[in-house]
Design an enzyme around this catalytic site. Sequence first.
Site, PDB file in Angstrom:
ATOM      1  N   CYS A  49      -1.549  13.559 -13.671  1.00  0.00           N
ATOM      2  CA  CYS A  49      -1.098  14.399 -12.542  1.00  0.00           C
ATOM      3  C   CYS A  49      -1.589  14.002 -11.289  1.00  0.00           C
ATOM      4  O   CYS A  49      -0.886  14.210 -10.137  1.00  0.00           O
ATOM      5  CB  CYS A  49      -1.443  15.912 -12.907  1.00  0.00           C
ATOM      6  SG  CYS A  49      -0.647  16.374 -14.617  1.00  0.00           S
ATOM      7  N   ARG A 126       6.215  17.741 -17.551  1.00  0.00           N
ATOM      8  CA  ARG A 126       6.741  16.874 -16.216  1.00  0.00           C
ATOM      9  C   ARG A 126       8.011  17.057 -15.880  1.00  0.00           C
ATOM     10  O   ARG A 126       8.701  16.220 -16.146  1.00  0.00           O
ATOM     11  CB  ARG A 126       6.097  15.560 -16.175  1.00  0.00           C
ATOM     12  CG  ARG A 126       4.594  15.286 -16.526  1.00  0.00           C
ATOM     13  CD  ARG A 126       4.226  13.762 -16.512  1.00  0.00           C
ATOM     14  NE  ARG A 126       3.012  13.547 -17.068  1.00  0.00           N
ATOM     15  CZ  ARG A 126       1.746  14.035 -16.389  1.00  0.00           C
ATOM     16  NH1 ARG A 126       1.666  14.499 -15.464  1.00  0.00           N
ATOM     17  NH2 ARG A 126       0.600  14.050 -17.255  1.00  0.00           N
TER      18      ARG A 126
END
Length: 212
Positions: A49, A126
């Site tokens: 991330c 995601r």
Amino acid sequence: MENLATFPHLNEAAPDFNAKTTHGDRQLADYKGKWLILFSHPADFTPVCTTEFIGFQKHAETFRGMNCELLGLSIDSLYSHLAWTQNIKEKFGVEISFPIIEDIKMDVAKAYGMVHPGAADTQAVRATFFIDPNGILRAMVYYPMSNGRSIDEFVRLLQAMQTSDANKVATPEGWTPGCDVIVPPPKSPDAIKARLAEGYKTTDWYYSTKSL
């Protein structure tokens, strides 16, 4: 299992939201007249991330130049977001300039179908959503937990959609600005006959391209 009918659908109005972010309260209406890329990540202070946020930030001015804003989200607190972005600034030298939604109750994540029980019950996958200036959801892209997104591809996809909207055309695989675009195929026998005389680069009646 969530009812798929409750998940957002392409070419329909994007789910509304009103949420706290690192830049104050934000709602979908704040982005009217602009494109919005709303994207979720599993958790703050995680390595994949972190690379994605750095990637989004490095392309932030490119997106803004295309009339597009960025808005992140994870099921973390506002304080976690602030601490993480400060850490990115201190450790990686990158200052995150776009807001990140606090979504502890998962209200936005559930409305957008960001939570997939097969991946995790308490984290957003995601997911990336492209919302146009009229608030219509135009594209959705999902990645697995283990692999980071390609921000270059998101730039390319936005360029392609904006080109299609402006010129009423489609774009072929891997299209980038400057390449030929696809002309919509004819829809009647008479239109098929006329196609060869229309001046396009025609391979067959259903496949014609042109330069812009």
